[in-house]
Scaffold this motif. Sequence first.
Motif, PDB file in Angstrom:
ATOM      1  N   PHE A  67       0.827  -1.202   0.000  1.00  0.00           N
ATOM      2  CA  PHE A  67       0.000   0.000   0.000  1.00  0.00           C
ATOM      3  C   PHE A  67       0.867   1.260   0.000  1.00  0.00           C
ATOM      4  O   PHE A  67       0.512   2.267  -0.618  1.00  0.00           O
ATOM      5  N   VAL A  68       1.985   1.223   0.699  1.00  0.00           N
ATOM      6  CA  VAL A  68       2.899   2.368   0.697  1.00  0.00           C
ATOM      7  C   VAL A  68       3.488   2.560  -0.694  1.00  0.00           C
ATOM      8  O   VAL A  68       3.625   3.696  -1.183  1.00  0.00           O
ATOM      9  N   VAL A  69       3.831   1.468  -1.358  1.00  0.00           N
ATOM     10  CA  VAL A  69       4.348   1.549  -2.727  1.00  0.00           C
ATOM     11  C   VAL A  69       3.303   2.156  -3.658  1.00  0.00           C
ATOM     12  O   VAL A  69       3.611   3.002  -4.509  1.00  0.00           O
ATOM     13  N   CYS A  70       2.044   1.756  -3.484  1.00  0.00           N
ATOM     14  CA  CYS A  70       0.960   2.316  -4.293  1.00  0.00           C
ATOM     15  C   CYS A  70       0.840   3.819  -4.069  1.00  0.00           C
ATOM     16  O   CYS A  70       0.687   4.593  -5.023  1.00  0.00           O
ATOM     17  N   ALA A 105      10.060  17.304  13.680  1.00  0.00           N
ATOM     18  CA  ALA A 105      11.123  17.258  14.692  1.00  0.00           C
ATOM     19  C   ALA A 105      10.950  16.040  15.590  1.00  0.00           C
ATOM     20  O   ALA A 105      11.922  15.321  15.890  1.00  0.00           O
ATOM     21  N   GLY A 106       9.713  15.791  16.034  1.00  0.00           N
ATOM     22  CA  GLY A 106       9.460  14.623  16.869  1.00  0.00           C
ATOM     23  C   GLY A 106       9.626  13.325  16.108  1.00  0.00           C
ATOM     24  O   GLY A 106      10.198  12.349  16.616  1.00  0.00           O
ATOM     25  N   LEU A 107       9.147  13.295  14.866  1.00  0.00           N
ATOM     26  CA  LEU A 107       9.218  12.092  14.039  1.00  0.00           C
ATOM     27  C   LEU A 107      10.665  11.657  13.812  1.00  0.00           C
ATOM     28  O   LEU A 107      11.040  10.507  14.092  1.00  0.00           O
ATOM     29  N   TRP A 108      11.494  12.575  13.330  1.00  0.00           N
ATOM     30  CA  TRP A 108      12.868  12.206  12.975  1.00  0.00           C
ATOM     31  C   TRP A 108      13.792  12.189  14.182  1.00  0.00           C
ATOM     32  O   TRP A 108      14.758  11.424  14.224  1.00  0.00           O
ATOM     33  N   THR A 120      13.422  -0.394  11.438  1.00  0.00           N
ATOM     34  CA  THR A 120      11.959  -0.451  11.390  1.00  0.00           C
ATOM     35  C   THR A 120      11.352   0.928  11.594  1.00  0.00           C
ATOM     36  O   THR A 120      10.413   1.325  10.891  1.00  0.00           O
ATOM     37  N   SER A 121      11.889   1.682  12.557  1.00  0.00           N
ATOM     38  CA  SER A 121      11.377   3.037  12.793  1.00  0.00           C
ATOM     39  C   SER A 121      11.574   3.916  11.565  1.00  0.00           C
ATOM     40  O   SER A 121      10.707   4.732  11.228  1.00  0.00           O
ATOM     41  N   LEU A 122      12.710   3.748  10.888  1.00  0.00           N
ATOM     42  CA  LEU A 122      12.975   4.539   9.681  1.00  0.00           C
ATOM     43  C   LEU A 122      11.973   4.204   8.594  1.00  0.00           C
ATOM     44  O   LEU A 122      11.451   5.095   7.912  1.00  0.00           O
ATOM     45  N   MET A 123      11.679   2.923   8.437  1.00  0.00           N
ATOM     46  CA  MET A 123      10.705   2.492   7.427  1.00  0.00           C
ATOM     47  C   MET A 123       9.337   3.112   7.708  1.00  0.00           C
ATOM     48  O   MET A 123       8.678   3.651   6.804  1.00  0.00           O
ATOM     49  N   ILE A 124       8.887   3.054   8.956  1.00  0.00           N
ATOM     50  CA  ILE A 124       7.577   3.603   9.308  1.00  0.00           C
ATOM     51  C   ILE A 124       7.559   5.123   9.162  1.00  0.00           C
ATOM     52  O   ILE A 124       6.577   5.712   8.703  1.00  0.00           O
ATOM     53  N   SER A 125       8.667   5.777   9.529  1.00  0.00           N
ATOM     54  CA  SER A 125       8.739   7.235   9.423  1.00  0.00           C
ATOM     55  C   SER A 125       8.718   7.676   7.964  1.00  0.00           C
ATOM     56  O   SER A 125       8.049   8.657   7.602  1.00  0.00           O
ATOM     57  N   LEU A 126       9.447   6.973   7.113  1.00  0.00           N
ATOM     58  CA  LEU A 126       9.414   7.285   5.678  1.00  0.00           C
ATOM     59  C   LEU A 126       8.019   7.059   5.115  1.00  0.00           C
ATOM     60  O   LEU A 126       7.533   7.845   4.292  1.00  0.00           O
ATOM     61  N   SER A 127       7.355   5.991   5.578  1.00  0.00           N
ATOM     62  CA  SER A 127       5.981   5.733   5.147  1.00  0.00           C
ATOM     63  C   SER A 127       5.050   6.866   5.576  1.00  0.00           C
ATOM     64  O   SER A 127       4.139   7.248   4.833  1.00  0.00           O
ATOM     65  N   ILE A 132       1.595  11.643   3.861  1.00  0.00           N
ATOM     66  CA  ILE A 132       1.312  13.082   3.755  1.00  0.00           C
ATOM     67  C   ILE A 132       1.389  13.538   2.303  1.00  0.00           C
ATOM     68  O   ILE A 132       0.527  14.278   1.807  1.00  0.00           O
ATOM     69  N   LEU A 133       2.427  13.088   1.597  1.00  0.00           N
ATOM     70  CA  LEU A 133       2.567  13.438   0.179  1.00  0.00           C
ATOM     71  C   LEU A 133       1.423  12.856  -0.641  1.00  0.00           C
ATOM     72  O   LEU A 133       0.971  13.470  -1.614  1.00  0.00           O
ATOM     73  N   PHE A 134       0.953  11.686  -0.241  1.00  0.00           N
ATOM     74  CA  PHE A 134      -0.187  11.080  -0.929  1.00  0.00           C
ATOM     75  C   PHE A 134      -1.432  11.953  -0.796  1.00  0.00           C
ATOM     76  O   PHE A 134      -2.175  12.151  -1.769  1.00  0.00           O
ATOM     77  N   ALA A 135      -1.678  12.478   0.403  1.00  0.00           N
ATOM     78  CA  ALA A 135      -2.834  13.358   0.604  1.00  0.00           C
ATOM     79  C   ALA A 135      -2.749  14.584  -0.296  1.00  0.00           C
ATOM     80  O   ALA A 135      -3.742  14.977  -0.932  1.00  0.00           O
ATOM     81  N   LEU A 136      -1.571  15.186  -0.362  1.00  0.00           N
ATOM     82  CA  LEU A 136      -1.385  16.347  -1.238  1.00  0.00           C
ATOM     83  C   LEU A 136      -1.575  15.964  -2.700  1.00  0.00           C
ATOM     84  O   LEU A 136      -2.122  16.738  -3.493  1.00  0.00           O
ATOM     85  N   SER A 137      -1.158  14.754  -3.054  1.00  0.00           N
ATOM     86  CA  SER A 137      -1.284  14.297  -4.440  1.00  0.00           C
ATOM     87  C   SER A 137      -2.736  14.096  -4.828  1.00  0.00           C
ATOM     88  O   SER A 137      -3.155  14.462  -5.934  1.00  0.00           O
ATOM     89  N   VAL A 138      -3.529  13.508  -3.928  1.00  0.00           N
ATOM     90  CA  VAL A 138      -4.955  13.318  -4.208  1.00  0.00           C
ATOM     91  C   VAL A 138      -5.634  14.670  -4.372  1.00  0.00           C
ATOM     92  O   VAL A 138      -6.448  14.865  -5.280  1.00  0.00           O
TER      93      VAL A 138
END
Length: 451
Positions: A67-70, A105-108, A120-127, A132-138
């Motif tokens: 789903f993240v790839v999509c 700031a809190g996320l990273w 694992t935390s990096l993967m979830i944070s990148l997701s 957020i970018l997906f919302a802007l794209s829609v």
Amino acid sequence: MGSGMLKNRQILRIPDTVRAINSAPVLVISLLMGVIMPMVAAWFYPTYTNTMSDPFVEWTRLQEVPFVVCEALIVGWALYRGMELRCFASILPRDCLIASGIFMAGLWGSTLFVSKIPATSLMISLSTVVHILFALSVYHLAGNAKKTSVEQFASVLALGLFALAVLTAFRFLTVALLSPVPGNEIEWSSAMPGFISVRHFGSWTGAITAIFAAILLNNRDDAALSRIDLFFFLSMAMTIWSGTRAAVLAIAISCAIMVVSKWQMPSLRMFGRLSMTTGAAAFLALALIPYGNTAFLLFEYWDTNPIANADQISSGRLSLWGGTYEKWLEAPWFGWGSGSTFWEVFELNWTHTQPHNFILQFLISWGLVGAVGAIWLLARTTAAAHRRVMANTHTWPLLVGLYSLLVMALLEGMLHYPRFIMLIMALLALILRLTSDEHASVRRERSQPKR
């Protein structure tokens, strides 16, 4: 000559397909999100047990990587079609920009400097950034969407439910043909195609049920039975069959929010029609529950047993919430990293990847810093969507679907699993985009002096 014409047709076929996709972005996004991706997940993760046999495949299943790839592909599509992130930065309110900075700031900070399992935390944070970018794209892609896009969007989600119902029935009926069953023991509550559990399944169908309930409640008194009634019947039956109490509660609360906000009760005829459809759906759902499997029941014996304690009735959530809260207090400012509930709250013998409450999830993942920024952004955009919908009633079904997911997020993992975050982001973006022009005209009218 014939072969040359055939080649020309084949060459022209790709541009024609691209033009068709570009002309109906809302349809494409809803097809991807509601039909194609659930089928892809079902194909990738055919389980009859709680976990996949391959640890890496299981990790991608828990993180819902497809789903993240999509989402990332849709972001690429929006960039190809001219989306510029700096434009969003220029139109966002100042408080949202500040909240975004605090959130990042809190996320990273938690991911890079605190997490004990940084990969694992990096993967979830990148997701999270991709969400957020997906919302802007829609929002960008839906620029030419019309009022009819609401029912079109919902109907495509219902089409996905039909496919999911057929696939689920096939999986349950053909299990005897498998030799041996993967894992050697069938766990029916984990046999949902592409879903982590039956509750995961019911949360998805519950959000779609809320959308169709809102469409029906907004119908005229004399409206004839239509495909919307059929869609509601199917989605409600699937939700009750799953035994997901949080979904049933969320449907009721989100529809109540709509009725109170509109300050207009639905007609007795429509209320009765909805009630009878729900009753018929419940009858079908209960008849199809696997014999003797209590995981599919909305209520079990100890739910009404006066001797049972609140933790038993909540399926252990109170213990999980208490353990998560205490762990967060050990690192209140930046938390323990994205997804850290899975490895930090281990002493309770819980194997859940998230705390079944998005506020606690934000706190233990990103601390007070990240949680404040994230909750502010979520509350601010939801409030903006609510204000817009009050003046644009055709988008009420989308808002009711959004509210149902947010109510469930207090009891489940709707803001942890990408497929649900994807739906939440799409609903928010569509509401704000479909109401943007009318909202601007209303503001202009109010700003004009009265004569």
